[in-house]
Design a protein around this motif. Structure first.
Motif, PDB file in Angstrom:
ATOM      1  N   SER A  95       0.842  -1.194   0.000  1.00 42.57           N
ATOM      2  CA  SER A  95       0.000   0.000   0.000  1.00 42.57           C
ATOM      3  C   SER A  95       0.873   1.238   0.000  1.00 42.57           C
ATOM      4  O   SER A  95       1.961   1.244   0.587  1.00 42.57           O
ATOM      5  CB  SER A  95      -0.906  -0.008   1.229  1.00 42.57           C
ATOM      6  OG  SER A  95      -1.603   1.209   1.350  1.00 42.57           O
ATOM      7  N   ASN A 149      -4.426   4.504  -5.181  1.00 42.35           N
ATOM      8  CA  ASN A 149      -5.843   4.131  -5.157  1.00 42.35           C
ATOM      9  C   ASN A 149      -6.347   3.901  -6.578  1.00 42.35           C
ATOM     10  O   ASN A 149      -6.756   4.860  -7.252  1.00 42.35           O
ATOM     11  CB  ASN A 149      -6.672   5.231  -4.481  1.00 42.35           C
ATOM     12  CG  ASN A 149      -6.317   5.431  -3.023  1.00 42.35           C
ATOM     13  OD1 ASN A 149      -6.835   4.752  -2.153  1.00 42.35           O
ATOM     14  ND2 ASN A 149      -5.412   6.360  -2.757  1.00 42.35           N
ATOM     15  N   TYR A 151      -8.882   3.102  -9.575  1.00 44.57           N
ATOM     16  CA  TYR A 151     -10.319   3.332  -9.717  1.00 44.57           C
ATOM     17  C   TYR A 151     -10.708   3.090 -11.174  1.00 44.57           C
ATOM     18  O   TYR A 151      -9.854   2.863 -12.037  1.00 44.57           O
ATOM     19  CB  TYR A 151     -10.681   4.773  -9.313  1.00 44.57           C
ATOM     20  CG  TYR A 151     -10.203   5.827 -10.304  1.00 44.57           C
ATOM     21  CD1 TYR A 151     -11.058   6.332 -11.282  1.00 44.57           C
ATOM     22  CD2 TYR A 151      -8.891   6.287 -10.283  1.00 44.57           C
ATOM     23  CE1 TYR A 151     -10.620   7.274 -12.205  1.00 44.57           C
ATOM     24  CE2 TYR A 151      -8.446   7.230 -11.196  1.00 44.57           C
ATOM     25  CZ  TYR A 151      -9.306   7.722 -12.156  1.00 44.57           C
ATOM     26  OH  TYR A 151      -8.865   8.639 -13.063  1.00 44.57           O
ATOM     27  N   GLN A 161     -14.299   1.032   0.840  1.00 45.47           N
ATOM     28  CA  GLN A 161     -13.130   1.578   0.157  1.00 45.47           C
ATOM     29  C   GLN A 161     -13.566   2.002  -1.243  1.00 45.47           C
ATOM     30  O   GLN A 161     -14.477   1.410  -1.826  1.00 45.47           O
ATOM     31  CB  GLN A 161     -12.015   0.530   0.060  1.00 45.47           C
ATOM     32  CG  GLN A 161     -10.657   1.088  -0.354  1.00 45.47           C
ATOM     33  CD  GLN A 161      -9.592   0.004  -0.347  1.00 45.47           C
ATOM     34  OE1 GLN A 161      -9.819  -1.105  -0.825  1.00 45.47           O
ATOM     35  NE2 GLN A 161      -8.427   0.293   0.195  1.00 45.47           N
ATOM     36  N   GLY A 162     -12.935   3.045  -1.785  1.00 50.77           N
ATOM     37  CA  GLY A 162     -13.215   3.431  -3.159  1.00 50.77           C
ATOM     38  C   GLY A 162     -14.184   4.590  -3.262  1.00 50.77           C
ATOM     39  O   GLY A 162     -15.336   4.418  -3.661  1.00 50.77           O
ATOM     40  N   LYS A 187      -5.908  12.209  -1.713  1.00 46.96           N
ATOM     41  CA  LYS A 187      -5.404  10.877  -2.041  1.00 46.96           C
ATOM     42  C   LYS A 187      -4.799  10.897  -3.444  1.00 46.96           C
ATOM     43  O   LYS A 187      -5.137  11.732  -4.273  1.00 46.96           O
ATOM     44  CB  LYS A 187      -6.531   9.834  -1.999  1.00 46.96           C
ATOM     45  CG  LYS A 187      -7.397   9.861  -0.746  1.00 46.96           C
ATOM     46  CD  LYS A 187      -6.677   9.347   0.482  1.00 46.96           C
ATOM     47  CE  LYS A 187      -7.612   9.341   1.690  1.00 46.96           C
ATOM     48  NZ  LYS A 187      -6.970   8.808   2.893  1.00 46.96           N
ATOM     49  N   PHE A 189      -4.854   9.019  -6.820  1.00 49.10           N
ATOM     50  CA  PHE A 189      -5.731   8.120  -7.562  1.00 49.10           C
ATOM     51  C   PHE A 189      -5.089   7.768  -8.899  1.00 49.10           C
ATOM     52  O   PHE A 189      -4.526   8.638  -9.566  1.00 49.10           O
ATOM     53  CB  PHE A 189      -7.095   8.772  -7.815  1.00 49.10           C
ATOM     54  CG  PHE A 189      -7.849   9.118  -6.572  1.00 49.10           C
ATOM     55  CD1 PHE A 189      -8.647   8.171  -5.941  1.00 49.10           C
ATOM     56  CD2 PHE A 189      -7.763  10.392  -6.018  1.00 49.10           C
ATOM     57  CE1 PHE A 189      -9.345   8.489  -4.779  1.00 49.10           C
ATOM     58  CE2 PHE A 189      -8.461  10.715  -4.866  1.00 49.10           C
ATOM     59  CZ  PHE A 189      -9.249   9.756  -4.248  1.00 49.10           C
ATOM     60  N   ASP A 247      -7.042   7.280   9.258  1.00 52.13           N
ATOM     61  CA  ASP A 247      -7.195   7.630   7.846  1.00 52.13           C
ATOM     62  C   ASP A 247      -6.139   8.657   7.441  1.00 52.13           C
ATOM     63  O   ASP A 247      -6.038   9.736   8.036  1.00 52.13           O
ATOM     64  CB  ASP A 247      -8.593   8.194   7.587  1.00 52.13           C
ATOM     65  CG  ASP A 247      -8.834   8.444   6.101  1.00 52.13           C
ATOM     66  OD1 ASP A 247      -8.482   7.574   5.290  1.00 52.13           O
ATOM     67  OD2 ASP A 247      -9.379   9.514   5.763  1.00 52.13           O
ATOM     68  N   SER A 251      -2.061  11.678   0.877  1.00 50.74           N
ATOM     69  CA  SER A 251      -1.317  10.560   0.287  1.00 50.74           C
ATOM     70  C   SER A 251      -0.898  10.937  -1.130  1.00 50.74           C
ATOM     71  O   SER A 251      -1.741  11.186  -1.992  1.00 50.74           O
ATOM     72  CB  SER A 251      -2.191   9.304   0.264  1.00 50.74           C
ATOM     73  OG  SER A 251      -1.547   8.279  -0.466  1.00 50.74           O
TER      74      SER A 251
END
Length: 284
Positions: A95, A149, A151, A161-162, A187, A189, A247, A251
């Motif tokens: 991760s 992440n 998607y 999640q998502g 985040k 993505f 959380d 990121s």
């Protein structure tokens, strides 16, 4: 995610053998991989087997220590038991944000200290430690991917999640989108086509070591909501609860090292990726 990866590699004609904790769906038992003779059949081993998400890891403390880390230790022992020339290249899905913790005002690079703030990140970091130790001790061919992440592919409604698929679903169904905090968390993505292209490049080049797999950019949840509203033509109502302490609020992953090792570059900007995901969900 496993089905998405399997379909991607089957398309060019690779033989893909799936192993899972769950029986059926064409999967072999995961326990088979405890035996070196089964591992010897593979050229590359993609390890996506993990029993928690960041949220469920907090809800079920100790799950990774009971299940995932012992399973990984057995896998590494099985690989080490094979002759050097018969060992598949292990690619472990770690991760990004969860392992690093909050970014230090810039995208994280692989040499940054890892300061996970949740159980999930600490467990993934422990898994990386097992892999690095085995790779050093037994000269195992291994790649660790610290993934952002992904998607743009279907995610079950009940999955904790998502935010992008959940925001699209809420927009189209007229349901409120639950937010953690004020929506300001940022985040990294990455569209699933870019993720799969990067993974294919890693499988082809097999660079050893640890690499970030992300876009190099971060976007807030509020930005996501705005883009989803634009591309669905629907307003999203939200509800809010306090953000969990575990959380990660910022990121960002610097993918420069992976780009240098493989020649891969992300191609799909977030706005275009959300447009594609919204179009796929509406069938337009």
């Amino acid at each position: 995610m496993a089905a998405l990866v399997a379909a991607h590699f089957r398309a060019p004609g690779h033989e893909v053998i799936l192993h899972s904790r769950r029986d059926g769906d064409g999967c072999h038992p995961l326990a088979e991989l405890d035996r070196p003779e089964h591992l010897a059949r593979a050229d590359v081993l993609l390890d996506l087997a993990w029993s928690t998400l960041p949220a469920t890891s907090e809800q079920q403390p100790g799950t990774e220590e009971r299940e995932d880390l012992p399973r990984l230790a057995r896998l590494l022992a099985g690989l080490a038991a094979l002759p050097a020339g018969a060992r598949p290249h292990l690619i472990f899905f770690s991760s990004g944000g969860a392992v690093y913790g909050n970014a230090p005002g810039r995208p994280n690079v692989e040499t940054d200290p890892c300061e996970p703030i949740g159980r999930y990140g600490r467990a993934k970091l422990a898994a990386e430690g097992l892999i690095n130790a085995a790779a050093t001790r037994h000269s195992l061919p291994c790649t660790i991917l610290r993934i952002a992440n992904p998607y743009g592919y279907p995610v079950p409604a009940g999955r904790v999640q998502g935010v992008i698929p959940h925001a699209i679903r809420c927009a189209l169904e007229g349901r409120p989108l639950p937010l953690w905090g004020d929506g300001g968390a940022r985040k990294d993505f990455i569209h699933h086509t870019d993720f799969l292209a990067a993974l294919a490049a890693v499988v082809s080049r097999r660079p050893p070591g640890t690499y970030n797999l992300g876009s190099g950019e971060s976007h807030s949840v509020r930005e996501i909501i705005t883009l989803v509203e634009q591309h669905t033509g629907r307003k999203i109502l939200t509800t809010s609860t306090p953000a969990p302490a575990w959380d990660v609020r910022d990121s960002r992953l610097d993918p420069t090292r992976l780009q240098a090792a493989t020649g891969w570059r992300p191609q799909v900007a977030l706005d275009e990726g959300i447009r594609r995901a919204a179009t796929a969900s509406t069938g337009d």
